[in-house]
Design an enzyme around this catalytic site. Structure first.
Site, mmCIF file in Angstrom:
data_model
loop_
_atom_site.group_PDB
_atom_site.id
_atom_site.type_symbol
_atom_site.label_atom_id
_atom_site.label_comp_id
_atom_site.label_asym_id
_atom_site.label_seq_id
_atom_site.Cartn_x
_atom_site.Cartn_y
_atom_site.Cartn_z
ATOM 1 C CD GLU A 432 -2.114 1.288 3.013
ATOM 2 O OE1 GLU A 432 -2.545 2.363 3.429
ATOM 3 O OE2 GLU A 432 -2.101 0.257 3.721
ATOM 4 C CG ASP A 506 -0.027 1.503 6.320
ATOM 5 O OD1 ASP A 506 1.007 0.867 6.050
ATOM 6 O OD2 ASP A 506 -0.228 2.674 5.973
ATOM 7 C CG ASP A 508 -4.115 2.917 8.815
ATOM 8 O OD1 ASP A 508 -4.269 2.029 7.949
ATOM 9 O OD2 ASP A 508 -3.588 4.013 8.582
ATOM 10 C CG ASP A 510 -7.350 4.969 5.062
ATOM 11 O OD1 ASP A 510 -8.587 4.817 4.928
ATOM 12 O OD2 ASP A 510 -6.803 6.074 5.111
#
Length: 806
Positions: A432, A506, A508, A510
């Site tokens: 990402e 990641d 998180d 997103d």
């Protein structure tokens, strides 16, 4: 039983008679288990359960059973219980042993060879339960028949006890408990989700039969019973999808002794879902009944299109793929002499079935279309739209191919390829963002690791048609990098350029969203990559703990707690009341871990409306009085003890079969006022409550208070393990620097290599589909057009979230 006979070995000329080995009894099965159950890994392991359950289903098909219970125990043994007739126990005339022992120890023995006992059954060759017995460390069979209870135990296929009568009963049925033999199987851990898929299928295919599954390890339980049969099955497949027509089209018939049942319904998606079954067995590879269904469907729709004088140019465009776009269908056939290709029966081979299914589908659908012109008009419109979209996708593919975007020779510019050319030894990280991509490119081993950074979020393929998907640059880059092509005509998983495709995002929200978008793409467009075990998810560490100059990378909250606990007990001694010496550090760490799991479960009870204080008092009463909570006497004693503690009982409701009852009560001492609490007997008998009881018992040593913690600076006293746990964790954090990673870009290249990319140290999660129907429903819920199911999903699962990174 539900397995076919192994083919007879061809007679090969041997040097002499001594070279011929005769395997007696079940030793042949133990010698060559894969001949009977497909393999000795996870698939073969779960096949054992299906074999036993299929016996119970055969009793249901014969009209003698309507309730089957399956339990996965904490040691991975499994119990299957039904309320059928019970395996016969009388003496077998020819073998001179009880009939049940014949069934358990002799291959090709059973009640399915004459058509009078079972007209239709999954297993026609009598090798099922005897194979389970042969491949089990132990197997116990309990039979309730003609007012008596009989029991026998086997070890690795051999009887260890004679068949004994152990009591009387008003019930009937068979209860089999077995544990897969670790000497045979490479893995013996039973998966709840794998079993759920098969048991749900059986409940759909056998209307009115209730199937219960529970797992003592994960505390999960599910119950399946569908009166609607195949109609309910199609409604389940189309759950959270927008149906094209309101009613499921359902028809059945019998031709030449073959019973055929079909249910279908179109929806507004672009995915085709057809599941086929023969004698209740999921024929994953299809076979003659699937070919017949497809031919009958295409013929009937094209025939109606001709009658409506559809333009010739449109008619010529129509293909079978267009006719099936957005279709959910179930095809089930039952026949007395099925011929399956392959030992585990994933493809039906009876050639005559093709014509029978095709003719029935054509006849019934033609009549339905004549009577429901509005429905066929909607279907024809969708089919025509599918044909046009397929043509547009072909043009888009040709255009991109001419530009070289999807060819093997033109790899995307962003791809940092590896030097290794053998796909088996190569892996690609789909990363990402450019920041993480930069770190990954610098940190990787370029010999065998390729990096493909993605820019932003890829297209949600759940909502997009094929031609729109091909317009997305990031998706085109992925397809080109992987080398498999895409689409029914061109997709070839054998051309995969990397045998490990690793999604690295990641930690998180997103990152989770991008990971879900990627999983949706692979599940819908390249499912074989998942089925072949080529898709993985990287597990970057969530924490970095620095103690002085030392650095530790920890995967998740559990690893962090374990690290802190170990650190907490290094320079401290804990003394319990009434014990001379301090607790050994390893025992203390284990107790604290147990307490942490206990607290999590207690918190879950609070979220369900039972305060933690009340639950702890119930656990104490149950422990001191050894209550099982499985009868009225236990509940009566619990009620009396709760009243002694000051709780006021408001009402009592009798439970099922009066084995216990539900209580409604409140605590007058509570500062929150009169809050009514409902205590269901069902919950007190659940696997979750039993697990709480186990943990409470393991923490028995902590029931002696107070505790003293002695260290260099002095001594502290505590009256509850919760206070002790919090003190130890706070002390352990002193002198440490804790960093919580959210993005991969926060790590230096060498940190990323050391924690996430180095094959010797990293953790990878392999993506597997354990329950195909549930996976399909989940992607539709999370990524589909409907908002309400997604909101319901979030609300239902919110209780399980402790921390959310935004």
């Amino acid at each position: 039983m539900s397995d076919s006979s192994p083919g007879a070995n061809s007679s090969l000329e041997q040097y002499n008679a001594q070279k011929i080995t005769v395997l007696e009894g079940l030793s042949a099965v133990r010698k060559r288990p894969s001949m009977y159950i497909g393999n000795v890994s996870s698939e073969g392991l779960h096949h054992l359960v299906y074999e036993v359950v299929d016996n119970s289903i055969d009793e249901a098909l014969a009209g003698f059973c309507n309730h089957i219970q399956i339990q996965i125990h904490s040691d991975d043994s499994v119990t299957v219980e039904d309320n059928g007739r019970g395996i016969p126990v009388d003496l077998h005339e020819k073998e001179n042993i009880p009939a049940v022992e014949v069934v358990m120890t002799k291959l090709h023995a059973g009640g399915k060879f004459d058509n009078s006992t079972y007209k239709v059954s999954g297993g026609l060759h009598g090798v099922g339960v005897s194979v389970v017995n042969a491949l089990s460390e132990y197997l116990e069979v309990e039979i309730r028949r003609e007012g008596k209870v009989y029991f026998q135990r086997y070890v690795r296929g051999e009887p260890r006890t004679p068949l004994v009568e152990k009591g009387e009963t008003q019930r009937r049925g068979t209860r089999i408990t077995f544990k897969a033999d670790p000497l045979i199987f490479s893995e013996t851990e039973m998966s709840f989700d794998v079993l759920v898929q098969r048991l749900r299928e059986l409940a759909f295919l056998n209307p009115g039969v209730r199937i219960d599954l529970s797992d003592e390890k994960t505390l999960k339980d599910r119950s399946f019973c569908y009166e609607g049969g195949l109609t309910s099955f199609v409604e389940f497949l189309n759950k959270n999808k927008e149906p094209l027509h309101p009613e499921v089209i359902k028809f059945s018939g019998e031709k030449q002794g073959v019973a055929i049942d079909v249910a279908l319904q179109y929806n507004q998606t672009y995915n085709e879902k057809i599941f086929t079954f023969a004698n209740n067995i999921n024929t994953k590879e299809g076979g003659s009944h699937l070919v017949g269904f497809k031919a009958g469907l295409t013929r009937s729709i094209k025939q109606y299109a001709v009658q409506t004088k559809m333009a010739k140019v449109d008619l010529e465009k129509l293909s079978g793929d267009d006719v099936r776009e957005g279709l959910s269908a179930i095809v089930s056939v039952k026949l007395s002499q099925p011929q399956f290709e392959g030992q585990t029966k994933t493809k039906l081979g009876n050639s005559e079935v093709k014509g029978l299914v095709e003719n029935l589908v054509y006849e019934k659908l033609s009549i339905f279309f004549e009577e429901n012109p509005k429905v066929i008009k909607l279907i024809l419109d969708k089919v025509l739209e599918a044909a046009r979209a397929r043509e547009a996708a072909r043009r888009a593919r040709d255009l991109t191919r001419r530009k070289g975007v999807l060819s093997d020779h033109s790899l995307p510019g962003k791809l940092a390829d590896c030097q290794e050319r053998d796909p088996v030894n190569s892996e690609i990280f789909i990363v990402e963002g450019d920041s993480a991509g930069g770190s990954a490119k610098q940190g990787r081993d370029r010999k065998f690791q390729a990096i493909l950074p993605l820019r932003g979020k890829i297209l949600n393929v759940e909502k997009a048609r094929f031609d729109k998907m091909l317009e997305n640059q990031e998706i085109r880059n992925m397809i080109a990098a992987l080398g498999t092509g895409v689409g029914k005509d061109e997709y070839n998983p054998d051309k995969l350029r990397y045998h490990k495709t690793i999604i690295m995002t990641d930690a998180d929200v997103d990152g989770a969203h991008i990971r879900t978008l990627l999983l949706t793409f692979f599940f819908r467009m390249m499912p074989e990559l998942i089925e072949r075990g080529n898709l993985f998810i990287a597990q970057p560490p969530l924490y970095r703990v620095a103690v002085g100059k030392q650095e530790y990378y920890l995967k998740d909250e559990d690893e962090l707690n374990a690290f802190l606990l170990k650190r907490a007990v290094e320079k401290r001694e804990v003394y319990l009341s009434g014990q001379g010496g301090p607790l050994p550090s390893e025992q203390l760490i284990q107790l604290m871990k147990t307490f942490s799991r206990y607290e999590e479960l207690l918190e879950r009870q609070s979220q369900r409306g039972i305060p933690g204080k009340l639950m702890e008092e119930i656990l104490k009463i149950a422990s001191e009085n050894r209550l099982s909570m499985s009868n009225t006497d236990s509940m009566s004693l619990l009620k009396a003890e709760l009243e002694k503690l000051g709780y006021e009982i408001l009402s009592i409701e009798l439970g099922e079969e009066e084995q216990g009852y539900d209580l409604e009560l409140w605590d007058p001492r509570s500062v929150e006022g009169q809050v009514r609490i409902r205590l269901e007997n069902r919950h007190l008998q659940s696997a979750e409550f039993k697990r709480l009881q186990e943990l409470y018992a393991q923490l028995e040593i902590f029931h002696q208070t107070p505790y003293r913690v002695r260290e260099a600076q002095g001594e502290e006293k505590f009256d509850h393990p919760r206070a002790l746990f919090q003190y130890l964790m706070e002390e352990a954090r002193k002198g440490t620097s804790l960093q919580r990673y959210k993005g991969l870009g926060e790590m230096n290249p060498d940190q990323l290599w050391e924690t996430t990319m180095n094959p010797e140290k990293r953790t990878l999660l392999q993506v597997r589909i354990e329950d195909q129907y549930q996976a399909d429903e989940l992607f539709t819920t999370l990524m589909g057009d409907k908002v309400e199911p997604r909101r319901d999903f979030i609300q239902y699962n919110a209780l399980d979230f402790r921390e959310l990174d935004i």
